[in-house]
Design an enzyme around this catalytic site. Structure first.
Site, PDB file in Angstrom:
ATOM      1  N   ASP A 105       0.854  -1.172   0.000  1.00 46.19           N
ATOM      2  CA  ASP A 105       0.000   0.000   0.000  1.00 46.19           C
ATOM      3  C   ASP A 105       0.901   1.236   0.000  1.00 46.19           C
ATOM      4  O   ASP A 105       1.777   1.346  -0.841  1.00 46.19           O
ATOM      5  CB  ASP A 105      -0.952  -0.069   1.209  1.00 46.19           C
ATOM      6  CG  ASP A 105      -1.948   1.073   1.291  1.00 46.19           C
ATOM      7  OD1 ASP A 105      -2.915   1.074   0.516  1.00 46.19           O
ATOM      8  OD2 ASP A 105      -1.745   1.969   2.120  1.00 46.19           O
ATOM      9  N   HIS A 302      -7.151  -6.245  -1.213  1.00 49.89           N
ATOM     10  CA  HIS A 302      -6.071  -5.286  -1.034  1.00 49.89           C
ATOM     11  C   HIS A 302      -5.020  -5.707  -0.019  1.00 49.89           C
ATOM     12  O   HIS A 302      -3.848  -5.361  -0.144  1.00 49.89           O
ATOM     13  CB  HIS A 302      -6.669  -3.946  -0.584  1.00 49.89           C
ATOM     14  CG  HIS A 302      -5.664  -2.875  -0.373  1.00 49.89           C
ATOM     15  ND1 HIS A 302      -4.930  -2.314  -1.393  1.00 49.89           N
ATOM     16  CD2 HIS A 302      -5.243  -2.244   0.764  1.00 49.89           C
ATOM     17  CE1 HIS A 302      -4.124  -1.382  -0.915  1.00 49.89           C
ATOM     18  NE2 HIS A 302      -4.286  -1.338   0.392  1.00 49.89           N
TER      19      HIS A 302
END
Length: 325
Positions: A105, A302
């Site tokens: 991320d 994610h």
């Protein structure tokens, strides 16, 4: 006494802003692990053991503003150049001259920029979730402002100091549970539901989060640990990363279009929105990431290294071993 791979050590080391907290395990070549938002060193809990068992010294940091690391009050103290300096300081404080850096991320972008600016320290770079895109292009704030149409893109929402804090901090645990679920493969809402990345005018992000069970990768205990960190520290430090994107764009002007030439790795999630948003960046890898050793798309959302820990561990170890031969 030699450190066994089962040992886990918490320590703080000096950094440009004060202290940097990290957790390390194992001995051998250093692998620095950098988390994203809203996470901490704990997001690498599965990788610390696997890397140590494979003969590496794995060190997962709390990024500036998170956990037990220092939290400067000035918003501008969270610009990318400062985070690169933090990473280089960790390597030095651990008595090493170089390291492999791996990020997820925001951590992927921090890792990539660290490798770009300090190739003397970071000899290889692994990116999870967020593809490499060289500095440059349009000013980020202007791009994000155009993305929502009659809604507001979450990055723009996060950029106004105090605004997202007012949504999150009254119920950190509940907000995190919904945010993690919204971006996880087994709990995300159907594709035709209102997107969790956008805020209706006058609304909140949370109103679009799932309200069912936790994702399979996240236990109640895990959530307690994650929430406890943010309940103690508040959210401003983590959110300040978003508030420096235009400053980063200015700071990194000399690196516009620059490729990452070190040996690299990319792992994406098939259901991660970043894969669609940044498809052009992935297509440009032959030019922008010429040292790419391996690239993988896993069946997950994610939170890649937590949703698919065994697969990510094997990918990381194989990549590291390929560079040692």
């Amino acid at each position: 006494m030699p450190q066994h791979s089962t040992d886990i050590i918490h320590r703080t080391v000096p950094g440009p802003a004060g202290r940097i907290h990290l957790v390390e395990r194992g001995t051998g070549p250093l692998v620095l692990l950098v988390h994203g938002f809203p996470e901490s060193w704990y997001s690498w809990r599965h990788q610390l053991t696997a890397l140590a068992d494979a003969g590496y010294r794995a060190a997962a940091i709390d990024v500036r503003g998170y956990g037990r690391s220092s939290k400067p009050g000035d918003v501008t103290a969270y610009r990318m150049l400062d985070l690169v300096e933090d990473n280089a300081a960790v390597v030095e404080a651990l008595g090493e001259r170089e390291a492999v850096i791996v990020g997820h991320d925001w951590g992927a972008t921090i890792a990539a920029t660290s490798a770009l600016i300090r190739p003397d320290v970071f000899r290889a770079v692994g990116l999870l979730g967020v593809p490499y895109a060289p500095p440059g292009g349009p000013r980020p704030g202007q791009v994000f402002a155009r993305m929502g149409g009659d809604q507001e893109f979450y990055v723009s929402y996060f950029q106004e100091p105090g605004r997202a804090e007012a949504e999150i901090e009254p119920d950190v645990r509940g907000w995190l549970a919904g945010f993690y679920a919204a971006l996880s493969a087994d709990t995300m809402l159907p594709s035709d539901a209102p997107g969790p990345y956008f805020v209706s005018r006058g609304g909140t992000l949370r109103e679009r989060f799932p309200t069912g069970p936790l994702p399979g990768w996240l236990s109640e205990h895990d959530l307690d640990i994650c929430a406890g960190e943010f309940e103690r520290t508040g959210m401003s430090g983590p959110l300040n990363r978003y508030r420096n994107m235009d400053r980063d764009w200015e700071d990194l002007g000399d690196f516009e279009g620059a490729p990452l030439t070190q040996p690299s790795l990319f792992v994406g999630g098939s259901l991660d929105a970043s894969m669609a948003w940044m498809a052009e960046a992935i297509a440009a890898y032959p030019t922008t990431l010429p040292g790419l050793v391996s690239s993988h798309i896993l069946d997950c959302g994610h939170w890649i290294q937590q949703e698919r820990p065994d697969e990510v561990n094997q990918i990381l170890v194989n990549w590291l071993e390929s560079m040692a031969t």
